[in-house]
Design a protein around this motif. Structure first.
Motif: not given
Length: 62
Positions: A15-38
């Motif tokens: 799972r990706v926790s949308g409440d955890e900044e580090y998980e959202v940030g990692y996912f965004a950087s992994k796929f080249g997306l912005s935080i709002p997109q994630v």
């Protein structure tokens, strides 16, 4: 409830926790997306990592 970093079992990784900044940030950087997109992906598709990765790849390819 915050994500417990001491519990590193399979269920935590599926799972990706949308409440955890580090998980959202990692996912965004992994796929080249912005935080709002994630966050939009999580809102639309839920927090299943496999589904989000598939949708992120599709979004990145557009």
């Amino acid at each position: 409830m915050p994500d417990d970093k001491n519990k590193l079992g399979y269920h935590d990784r599926s799972r990706v926790s949308g409440d955890e900044e580090y998980e959202v940030g990692y996912f965004a950087s992994k796929f080249g997306l912005s935080i709002p997109q994630v966050r939009q992906l999580i809102a639309k598709h839920g927090n299943d990592r496999d589904t989000l990765e598939r949708e992120a790849e599709a979004l990145k390819g557009r």
